[in-house]
Design a protein around this motif. Structure first.
Motif, PDB file in Angstrom:
ATOM      1  N   SER A  56       0.855  -1.184   0.000  1.00  0.00           N
ATOM      2  CA  SER A  56       0.000   0.000   0.000  1.00  0.00           C
ATOM      3  C   SER A  56       0.894   1.238   0.000  1.00  0.00           C
ATOM      4  CB  SER A  56      -0.890   0.013   1.239  1.00  0.00           C
ATOM      5  OG  SER A  56      -0.103   0.263   2.395  1.00  0.00           O
ATOM      6  N   PRO A  57       0.362   2.397  -0.382  1.00  0.00           N
ATOM      7  CA  PRO A  57       1.172   3.617  -0.327  1.00  0.00           C
ATOM      8  C   PRO A  57       1.748   3.889   1.062  1.00  0.00           C
ATOM      9  CG  PRO A  57      -0.806   4.012  -1.606  1.00  0.00           C
ATOM     10  CD  PRO A  57      -0.957   2.641  -0.992  1.00  0.00           C
ATOM     11  N   ASN A  58       0.942   3.692   2.108  1.00  0.00           N
ATOM     12  CA  ASN A  58       1.429   3.925   3.473  1.00  0.00           C
ATOM     13  C   ASN A  58       2.542   2.960   3.849  1.00  0.00           C
ATOM     14  OD1 ASN A  58      -0.266   6.082   3.907  1.00  0.00           O
ATOM     15  ND2 ASN A  58      -1.821   4.873   4.964  1.00  0.00           N
ATOM     16  N   ALA A  59       2.397   1.709   3.463  1.00  0.00           N
ATOM     17  CA  ALA A  59       3.436   0.723   3.772  1.00  0.00           C
ATOM     18  C   ALA A  59       4.725   1.053   3.011  1.00  0.00           C
ATOM     19  CB  ALA A  59       2.963  -0.683   3.434  1.00  0.00           C
ATOM     20  N   ALA A  60       4.594   1.497   1.762  1.00  0.00           N
ATOM     21  CA  ALA A  60       5.778   1.887   0.991  1.00  0.00           C
ATOM     22  C   ALA A  60       6.465   3.073   1.652  1.00  0.00           C
ATOM     23  CB  ALA A  60       5.391   2.215  -0.449  1.00  0.00           C
ATOM     24  N   ALA A  61       5.690   4.065   2.072  1.00  0.00           N
ATOM     25  CA  ALA A  61       6.258   5.237   2.748  1.00  0.00           C
ATOM     26  C   ALA A  61       6.963   4.827   4.035  1.00  0.00           C
ATOM     27  CB  ALA A  61       5.161   6.263   3.045  1.00  0.00           C
ATOM     28  N   ASN A  62       6.363   3.926   4.788  1.00  0.00           N
ATOM     29  CA  ASN A  62       6.988   3.457   6.029  1.00  0.00           C
ATOM     30  C   ASN A  62       8.300   2.723   5.748  1.00  0.00           C
ATOM     31  OD1 ASN A  62       4.934   4.509   7.588  1.00  0.00           O
ATOM     32  ND2 ASN A  62       3.790   2.582   7.688  1.00  0.00           N
ATOM     33  N   ARG A  63       8.321   1.909   4.699  1.00  0.00           N
ATOM     34  CA  ARG A  63       9.547   1.193   4.343  1.00  0.00           C
ATOM     35  C   ARG A  63      10.651   2.171   3.953  1.00  0.00           C
ATOM     36  NH1 ARG A  63      10.267  -4.647   3.506  1.00  0.00           N
ATOM     37  NH2 ARG A  63       8.293  -5.545   4.117  1.00  0.00           N
ATOM     38  N   VAL A  64      10.316   3.165   3.124  1.00  0.00           N
ATOM     39  CA  VAL A  64      11.317   4.152   2.715  1.00  0.00           C
ATOM     40  C   VAL A  64      11.819   4.910   3.944  1.00  0.00           C
ATOM     41  CG1 VAL A  64      11.721   6.272   1.402  1.00  0.00           C
ATOM     42  CG2 VAL A  64      10.485   4.371   0.347  1.00  0.00           C
ATOM     43  N   GLY A  65      10.906   5.293   4.818  1.00  0.00           N
ATOM     44  CA  GLY A  65      11.303   5.973   6.052  1.00  0.00           C
ATOM     45  C   GLY A  65      12.255   5.145   6.886  1.00  0.00           C
ATOM     46  N   ARG A  66      11.999   3.848   6.967  1.00  0.00           N
ATOM     47  CA  ARG A  66      12.887   2.961   7.729  1.00  0.00           C
ATOM     48  C   ARG A  66      14.243   2.842   7.055  1.00  0.00           C
ATOM     49  NH1 ARG A  66      13.974  -1.996   7.059  1.00  0.00           N
ATOM     50  NH2 ARG A  66      12.112  -2.592   5.918  1.00  0.00           N
ATOM     51  N   LEU A  67      14.255   2.777   5.715  1.00  0.00           N
ATOM     52  CA  LEU A  67      15.524   2.692   4.983  1.00  0.00           C
ATOM     53  C   LEU A  67      16.359   3.964   5.171  1.00  0.00           C
ATOM     54  CD1 LEU A  67      14.220   0.992   1.723  1.00  0.00           C
ATOM     55  CD2 LEU A  67      15.780  -0.028   3.402  1.00  0.00           C
ATOM     56  N   VAL A  68      15.697   5.089   5.297  1.00  0.00           N
ATOM     57  CA  VAL A  68      16.406   6.340   5.595  1.00  0.00           C
ATOM     58  C   VAL A  68      16.919   6.310   7.034  1.00  0.00           C
ATOM     59  CG1 VAL A  68      16.129   8.835   5.900  1.00  0.00           C
ATOM     60  CG2 VAL A  68      15.180   7.718   3.867  1.00  0.00           C
ATOM     61  N   ALA A  69      16.046   5.927   7.953  1.00  0.00           N
ATOM     62  CA  ALA A  69      16.407   5.925   9.380  1.00  0.00           C
ATOM     63  C   ALA A  69      17.558   4.972   9.691  1.00  0.00           C
ATOM     64  CB  ALA A  69      15.191   5.567  10.229  1.00  0.00           C
ATOM     65  N   ASP A  70      17.585   3.816   9.012  1.00  0.00           N
ATOM     66  CA  ASP A  70      18.657   2.860   9.325  1.00  0.00           C
ATOM     67  C   ASP A  70      19.932   3.103   8.509  1.00  0.00           C
ATOM     68  OD1 ASP A  70      18.403   1.602   6.805  1.00  0.00           O
ATOM     69  OD2 ASP A  70      17.368  -0.154   7.594  1.00  0.00           O
ATOM     70  N   GLY A  71      19.927   4.141   7.672  1.00  0.00           N
ATOM     71  CA  GLY A  71      21.130   4.511   6.947  1.00  0.00           C
ATOM     72  C   GLY A  71      21.320   3.822   5.607  1.00  0.00           C
ATOM     73  N   THR A  72      20.374   2.979   5.202  1.00  0.00           N
ATOM     74  CA  THR A  72      20.481   2.337   3.895  1.00  0.00           C
ATOM     75  C   THR A  72      20.387   3.389   2.794  1.00  0.00           C
ATOM     76  OG1 THR A  72      19.531   0.294   4.750  1.00  0.00           O
ATOM     77  CG2 THR A  72      19.485   0.595   2.367  1.00  0.00           C
ATOM     78  N   ILE A  73      19.441   4.320   2.948  1.00  0.00           N
ATOM     79  CA  ILE A  73      19.370   5.484   2.073  1.00  0.00           C
ATOM     80  C   ILE A  73      19.980   6.622   2.874  1.00  0.00           C
ATOM     81  CG2 ILE A  73      17.869   7.118   0.886  1.00  0.00           C
ATOM     82  CD1 ILE A  73      15.823   4.840   0.576  1.00  0.00           C
ATOM     83  N   ARG A  74      21.143   7.106   2.423  1.00  0.00           N
ATOM     84  CA  ARG A  74      21.870   8.121   3.179  1.00  0.00           C
ATOM     85  C   ARG A  74      21.759   9.521   2.609  1.00  0.00           C
ATOM     86  NH1 ARG A  74      27.290   5.009   3.327  1.00  0.00           N
ATOM     87  NH2 ARG A  74      26.177   3.088   3.164  1.00  0.00           N
ATOM     88  N   ALA A  75      21.434   9.633   1.351  1.00  0.00           N
ATOM     89  CA  ALA A  75      21.362  10.949   0.737  1.00  0.00           C
ATOM     90  C   ALA A  75      20.424  10.890  -0.451  1.00  0.00           C
ATOM     91  CB  ALA A  75      22.743  11.397   0.278  1.00  0.00           C
ATOM     92  N   PHE A  76      19.895  12.019  -0.785  1.00  0.00           N
ATOM     93  CA  PHE A  76      19.054  12.143  -1.959  1.00  0.00           C
ATOM     94  C   PHE A  76      19.799  13.028  -2.934  1.00  0.00           C
ATOM     95  CE2 PHE A  76      16.353  11.124   1.540  1.00  0.00           C
ATOM     96  CZ  PHE A  76      15.463  10.209   1.010  1.00  0.00           C
ATOM     97  N   THR A  77      20.098  12.490  -4.093  1.00  0.00           N
ATOM     98  CA  THR A  77      20.878  13.209  -5.091  1.00  0.00           C
ATOM     99  C   THR A  77      20.097  13.259  -6.384  1.00  0.00           C
ATOM    100  OG1 THR A  77      22.920  12.438  -4.098  1.00  0.00           O
ATOM    101  CG2 THR A  77      23.073  13.235  -6.333  1.00  0.00           C
ATOM    102  N   ILE A  78      20.157  14.378  -7.011  1.00  0.00           N
ATOM    103  CA  ILE A  78      19.469  14.564  -8.281  1.00  0.00           C
ATOM    104  C   ILE A  78      20.528  14.647  -9.364  1.00  0.00           C
ATOM    105  CG2 ILE A  78      18.035  16.136  -9.615  1.00  0.00           C
ATOM    106  CD1 ILE A  78      16.978  17.044  -6.778  1.00  0.00           C
ATOM    107  N   VAL A  79      20.367  13.848 -10.420  1.00  0.00           N
ATOM    108  CA  VAL A  79      21.295  13.862 -11.537  1.00  0.00           C
ATOM    109  C   VAL A  79      20.479  13.962 -12.813  1.00  0.00           C
ATOM    110  CG1 VAL A  79      23.070  12.580 -12.775  1.00  0.00           C
ATOM    111  CG2 VAL A  79      22.941  12.422 -10.288  1.00  0.00           C
ATOM    112  N   ARG A  80      20.825  14.905 -13.672  1.00  0.00           N
ATOM    113  CA  ARG A  80      20.148  15.037 -14.964  1.00  0.00           C
ATOM    114  C   ARG A  80      21.090  14.626 -16.070  1.00  0.00           C
ATOM    115  NH1 ARG A  80      18.618  20.256 -16.588  1.00  0.00           N
ATOM    116  NH2 ARG A  80      17.542  19.174 -18.232  1.00  0.00           N
ATOM    117  N   GLY A  81      20.547  13.978 -17.088  1.00  0.00           N
ATOM    118  CA  GLY A  81      21.321  13.701 -18.280  1.00  0.00           C
ATOM    119  C   GLY A  81      22.192  12.462 -18.224  1.00  0.00           C
ATOM    120  N   GLY A  82      22.267  11.792 -17.125  1.00  0.00           N
ATOM    121  CA  GLY A  82      23.053  10.575 -17.031  1.00  0.00           C
ATOM    122  C   GLY A  82      24.526  10.841 -16.854  1.00  0.00           C
TER     123      GLY A  82
END
Length: 142
Positions: free
Chosen positions: A30-56
Motif C-alpha cells: 500500500s502507499p502507506n506501507a511503501a512510505a513506512n519502508r522508505v522511512g525505515r531505509l532512511v532511518a537505518d542509513g540504507t538510504i543516506r542521501a538524496f541526489t538529483i542527476v540530470r542527463g546521465g
C-alpha cells in the motif's frame, strides 16, 4: 533488508520521485506501507542521501554558464524538503545536487543561459526551496 526492500531500492534508483502510491503498486505494498519502508531505509542509513542527476553519467552540461552553487538551508528546512523542492518545483538548470560536509549543506552543479538567469535561479532557490544562503562559482573552462 528483505526482497521488498531490495525492490524498493531498485525502483528508487531508477526514479527517486516515484509517488508512494506508484512505488507501492510496483512492489506489492500500500502507499502507506511503501512510505513506512522508505522511512525505515532512511532511518537505518540504507538510504543516506538524496541526489538529483540530470542527463546521465558523463552528459555534457550544454550551452550557457556552468555554475557551482553552494547552498546553506534555512533553519527548519530539512534535506528532504530541499530535494523535494528541487524535484517538484521545476529547477531544470540543476544537473546534480550533492549533500556535502562543511559550512554549506549542498553543492549544486547547474547550467543557466546568462547572468540574469543565474540571478533568477538563485532567487528561486531562496524563495521556493528553503535556501538561506548561497555561494556561487562560475566554471571558466572544463
Amino acid at each position: 533488508m528483505d526482497a521488498i526492500d531490495d525492490a524498493i531500492l531498485r525502483e528508487l534508483t531508477v526514479d527517486a520521485r516515484l509517488p508512494y502510491s506508484e512505488l507501492g503498486a510496483r512492489v506489492g505494498l500500500s502507499p502507506n506501507a511503501a512510505a513506512n519502508r522508505v522511512g525505515r531505509l532512511v532511518a537505518d542509513g540504507t538510504i543516506r542521501a538524496f541526489t538529483i542527476v540530470r542527463g546521465g553519467a558523463g552528459a555534457a552540461p550544454g550551452p550557457g554558464l556552468e555554475v557551482f552553487v553552494e547552498v546553506r538551508l534555512a533553519e527548519g528546512t530539512t534535506n528532504e524538503d530541499f530535494t523535494d523542492a528541487l524535484a517538484r518545483r521545476g529547477f531544470p538548470h540543476v544537473l546534480d545536487a550533492v549533500h556535502v560536509t562543511g559550512s554549506y549543506d549542498y553543492l549544486l552543479h547547474a547550467v543557466v543561459t546568462d547572468p540574469a538567469a543565474l540571478d533568477l535561479f538563485v532567487r528561486r532557490l531562496k524563495r521556493e526551496a528553503g535556501v538561506a544562503q548561497t555561494f556561487t562559482r562560475l566554471a571558466m573552462r572544463a
